[in-house]
Design a protein around this motif. Structure first.
Motif, short mmCIF file in Angstrom:
data_model
loop_
_atom_site.label_atom_id
_atom_site.label_comp_id
_atom_site.label_asym_id
_atom_site.label_seq_id
_atom_site.Cartn_x
_atom_site.Cartn_y
_atom_site.Cartn_z
N ASN A 52 0.82 -1.22 0.00
CA ASN A 52 0.00 0.00 0.00
C ASN A 52 0.85 1.26 0.00
O ASN A 52 0.53 2.24 0.68
CB ASN A 52 -0.95 0.00 1.20
CG ASN A 52 -1.84 -1.23 1.23
OD1 ASN A 52 -2.31 -1.69 0.19
ND2 ASN A 52 -2.05 -1.79 2.40
N TRP A 358 -11.22 12.26 8.21
CA TRP A 358 -11.43 11.92 6.80
C TRP A 358 -12.10 13.04 6.02
O TRP A 358 -12.43 12.88 4.85
CB TRP A 358 -12.25 10.64 6.68
CG TRP A 358 -13.48 10.63 7.55
CD1 TRP A 358 -14.72 11.08 7.23
CD2 TRP A 358 -13.56 10.17 8.90
NE1 TRP A 358 -15.59 10.92 8.29
CE2 TRP A 358 -14.89 10.35 9.34
CE3 TRP A 358 -12.64 9.60 9.78
CZ2 TRP A 358 -15.31 10.01 10.62
CZ3 TRP A 358 -13.06 9.25 11.06
CH2 TRP A 358 -14.39 9.45 11.46
N ALA A 410 -8.84 0.61 5.92
CA ALA A 410 -8.38 0.71 4.53
C ALA A 410 -8.31 -0.65 3.87
O ALA A 410 -8.46 -0.77 2.65
CB ALA A 410 -7.02 1.39 4.48
N ASN A 412 -10.37 -3.15 4.20
CA ASN A 412 -11.66 -3.78 3.98
C ASN A 412 -12.02 -3.82 2.50
O ASN A 412 -11.77 -2.86 1.76
CB ASN A 412 -12.74 -3.03 4.77
CG ASN A 412 -14.04 -3.79 4.84
OD1 ASN A 412 -14.82 -3.80 3.91
ND2 ASN A 412 -14.26 -4.44 5.97
N ASN A 415 -13.97 -0.86 1.06
CA ASN A 415 -13.40 0.48 1.12
C ASN A 415 -13.42 1.13 -0.25
O ASN A 415 -13.03 0.52 -1.25
CB ASN A 415 -11.96 0.39 1.64
CG ASN A 415 -11.25 1.74 1.61
OD1 ASN A 415 -11.86 2.78 1.82
ND2 ASN A 415 -9.96 1.70 1.31
N SER A 421 -12.12 4.64 4.49
CA SER A 421 -10.91 4.13 5.14
C SER A 421 -10.55 4.91 6.40
O SER A 421 -9.69 4.48 7.18
CB SER A 421 -9.72 4.17 4.18
OG SER A 421 -9.34 5.50 3.90
N MET A 429 -3.43 7.17 8.79
CA MET A 429 -4.55 6.35 9.24
C MET A 429 -4.83 6.52 10.74
O MET A 429 -3.92 6.71 11.55
CB MET A 429 -4.26 4.87 8.96
CG MET A 429 -3.89 4.57 7.52
SD MET A 429 -5.10 5.15 6.31
CE MET A 429 -6.54 4.22 6.81
#
Length: 520
Positions: A52, A358, A410, A412, A415, A421, A429
């Motif tokens: 990622n 977010w 993130a 999942n 998402n 996320s 995060m």
């Protein structure tokens, strides 16, 4: 996870690697080579990869990186030291960049061009200035290499406050719904003249005094922020390089003797089993002091450490402010300020009143259940929101009763991006919820004296951070931001300062943290 190989290069021997984070960051194939006895350096070589990863040339114009640092000890010694790296002479494999801060306490490794996905590098070489560290050319040493995932937060102006109704929020005097622009690292006047930075007086918002000095990190200048909160695996790695006295300071259980009952060492007594999902433990029978203890993760409680379901990637709770400062000093990082916290969340985007990390006000509200609890792929089994921000707080933590693994939202399958996320503007995060984030405050004189000095990799004999102008062991000058798994949704708001001035030396079930480093 540790991997050990034994190599001999001009009497320098023994390497250990450490897997350090939630998105499968790995350091492998370690070696020492090309020793130069005239200039007293040798090359520390390894491969590194993590999932990622990204670099983007469009907004937010940033990248993620690995902060890589080296520890060593001489043969026959139990004392670990922080290695000094030269500021040049490293080998960056094709596709990568290596940036070294002037203090040589580590390097940042990241993509040299835009891209996303798993980032794998073969043949990284760091030039270790062992002469500066006082080692002889024929020293016999053991070396460990550590890597922490970071996110680059670029230089730029941003807003403090959202124009909402958050507790103790910053605003531009005299209108509480006007945000305050931070457009440089210059001193900021705090007060009741028009255009000044100000905030309401509440129980824990601060003394409304200033100025905030030019040396105080304000978030305008570029910095790197840990992508995730400190994990239990990371804290175990830290504990396992300390002296016995330092280990005793940095755990809740008294581990100075030769036997203990409270083997899960971070929670309050009795801690014979996992409490609030913290699985950090040691054996009940301990070596006689001063021999250090070996700690490990044992979330599944079977007495065998560091198995695949032992919670290595669960966020570490029960961290006091002093624990966090010590971890950051040890790793060459530093605490962030509450201004840097808002920049890391909001970025250069226009504020949204009462926004969470977010960037919207919406959030999941039904209790989650978990799949593969304690494993690297621990996930949300039920009630993952496909439209709102996913976050761990009082309504969603439910029967889980503890923090979740790093980056869980993130990962999942449902998402769809930043909001679901729970990521900040820059891709950091869990800045809202999970565990409280500790920040240096502008609401108290000791906090305002903070200059952002970096950790130097070394603690004092007791195991405390000892960097000049960091908040002292009484933790006056620090507070909490971002909310946690226990409290309600209001504390998740980016600009909420309800406990911005709250010095806490104790360990709690819902407190953890992360750190930053000023960009080279």
């Amino acid at each position: 996870m540790f991997r050990k190989c034994l190599l001999i290069f001009l009497s320098i021997t023994g390497l250990l690697s450490f897997r350090a984070s939630a998105n499968n960051i790995d350091v492998t194939n370690l070696g020492l080579s090309d020793q130069n006895t005239s200039s007293d350096y040798t090359m520390v070589s390894f491969d590194i990869s993590w999932d990622n990863s990204w670099r983007t040339g469009s907004a937010p114009n940033n990248w993620d990186a690995a902060w890589v640092f080296v520890k060593y000890r001489e043969q026959g010694s139990t004392t670990w030291y922080h290695a000094t790296l030269n500021t040049s002479g490293h080998t960056a494999p094709s596709g990568s960049t290596i940036d070294t801060p002037s203090d040589g306490k580590g390097v940042f490794i990241y993509r040299s061009s835009n891209g996303t996905g798993t980032f794998s590098l073969t043949g990284v070489e760091l030039q270790w200035d062992y002469g500066t560290d006082g080692l002889a050319d024929d020293a016999m040493v053991e070396v460990r290499v550590y890597a922490i995932e970071m996110v680059y937060v670029p230089q730029g102006a941003f807003a403090l406050g959202s124009g909402g109704t958050e507790n103790g929020a910053f605003y531009k005097y005299p209108t509480t719904t006007d945000t305050y622009s931070v457009a440089s690292e210059g001193a900021i006047t705090v007060g009741t003249a028009s255009g000044n930075l100000y905030y309401p007086s509440t129980a824990y918002s601060g003394d409304q005094s200033g100025p905030i000095p030019a040396a105080f990190p304000k978030g305008y200048a570029a910095f790197y922020c840990m992508k995730y909160e400190v994990s239990q695996e990371q804290y175990v790695a830290f504990l396992n390089t300390l002296t016995r006295t330092q280990q005793n300071t940095r755990t809740q259980t008294n581990v100075s003797g030769t036997s203990i009952t409270d083997v899960y060492v971070m929670g309050p007594s009795p801690s014979t089993t996992v409490q609030y999902r913290n699985g950090i433990r040691c054996d009940a029978t301990l070596p006689a002091s001063p021999t250090p203890i070996t700690f490990y993760c044992d979330y599944n409680g079977n007495g065998t450490g560091d198995e695949s379901d032992d919670g290595q990637n669960i966020t570490c709770n029960f961290l006091s402010s002093n624990d966090l400062k010590a971890y950051l000093d040890w790793s060459g990082l530093r605490p962030f300020t509450e201004l840097e916290f808002e920049k890391a969340c909001r970025g250069t985007a226009s504020p949204v009143a009462n926004e969470r990390a977010w960037g919207t006000t919406s959030y999941a509200s039904s209790a989650y259940t978990l799949s593969n609890a304690g494993s690297a792929n621990e996930g949300i089994a039920t009630n993952y929101s496909t439209t709102a921000g996913n976050v761990t707080f009082s309504s969603t933590n439910g029967s889980i009763v503890g923090p979740l693994r790093q980056g869980i939202f993130a990962a999942n399958g449902s998402n769809t991006g930043r909001v679901t996320s729970g990521a900040t503007y820059y891709g950091i995060m869990e800045m809202s919820g999970n565990v409280w984030e500790k920040a240096v405050t502008v609401g108290e004189a000791t906090g305002r004296a903070y200059t952002g000095a970096q950790g130097d990799g070394t603690l004092n004999a007791s195991g405390d951070a000892d960097v000049t102008n960091w908040p002292a062991t009484d933790c006056v000058g620090m507070g909490f931001r971002g909310g946690d798994r226990v409290n309600g949704s209001s504390s998740l708001r980016v600009s909420d300062r309800g406990v911005a001035v709250y010095s806490a030396t104790y360990r709690d079930t819902h407190v953890g943290g992360r750190g930053v480093r000023t960009a080279p």
